[in-house]
Enzyme design. Structure first.
Site, short mmCIF file in Angstrom:
data_model
loop_
_atom_site.label_atom_id
_atom_site.label_comp_id
_atom_site.label_asym_id
_atom_site.label_seq_id
_atom_site.Cartn_x
_atom_site.Cartn_y
_atom_site.Cartn_z
CB SER A 69 2.32 -1.17 5.42
OG SER A 69 2.75 0.02 6.03
CG ASP A 70 -3.62 1.87 6.70
OD1 ASP A 70 -4.07 1.66 5.56
OD2 ASP A 70 -3.99 2.80 7.42
#
Length: 193
Positions: A69-70
């Site tokens: 995730s970012d």
């Protein structure tokens, strides 16, 4: 047989969120360069990094289901990352006061062995209050959100910075959109219930 579940992140916030699913998982650092590419939009950057993180860890653990995730804060098309220190956090929040921003929170789920790859983005529209310099300073001294995109730690005192939040995935602003993550895990064969 349940595949091992790995979170490809060093973020304590993502780790805390994933714990909510009550499924054992391990954490691995993805070791991915997070430098934006020339001209890369906030949305494209978040998507690229989420997928790159999941793929990097999946390459080392091919039988695992890996979550990457970012999050990138977008101020009128300009990506704002983690400030890293007090001076940069102050500058970010001064620019953000009274503004509407979009936090692009991307998530990817990858299993190298099965060939499963899925990714999605949960945009969160946030309206910041018109904050005084004193309010910004008080917040930063109390919270020290130097490892949060856009210096906004909404799960803490940062909620007092905001006028409104608009999202269809309430955990996205903290850094891991769990509704989308659950959907992708189900598609990858991870039974959470």
């Amino acid at each position: 047989m349940q595949r091992p579940l790995i979170l490809a992140s060093t973020s304590r916030y993502r780790r805390e969120l994933l714990t909510r699913l009550q499924r054992p998982f391990s954490v691995e650092s993805p070791e991915v360069d997070e430098t934006p590419l020339p001209g890369e939009t906030s949305l494209a950057l978040a998507q690229r990094l989420a997928l790159a993180k999941a793929q990097a860890v999946a390459a080392r653990f091919p039988s695992a289901v890996v979550i990457g995730s970012d999050q990138v804060a977008d101020l009128h098309g300009e990506p704002l990352g983690k400030p890293g220190d007090h001076a940069r956090a102050t500058a970010q929040l001064q620019r953000m006061r009274g503004q509407t921003m979009v936090f692009q929170t991307a998530v990817a789920v990858v299993c190298a062995e099965s060939g499963f790859v899925a990714h999605d983005v949960a945009p969160v529209r946030v309206v910041f209050r018109d904050l005084s310099d004193a309010a910004i300073e008080n917040y930063l001294r109390a919270e020290q959100p130097y490892d949060c995109a856009g210096s906004a730690k909404s799960e803490g005192l940062g909620i007092a910075l905001l006028e409104s939040i608009d999202s269809d995935d309430p955990t996205a602003l903290v850094g891991l959109p769990l509704i989308r993550t659950c959907r992708m895990l189900r598609a990858a064969g991870v039974d959470l219930l």
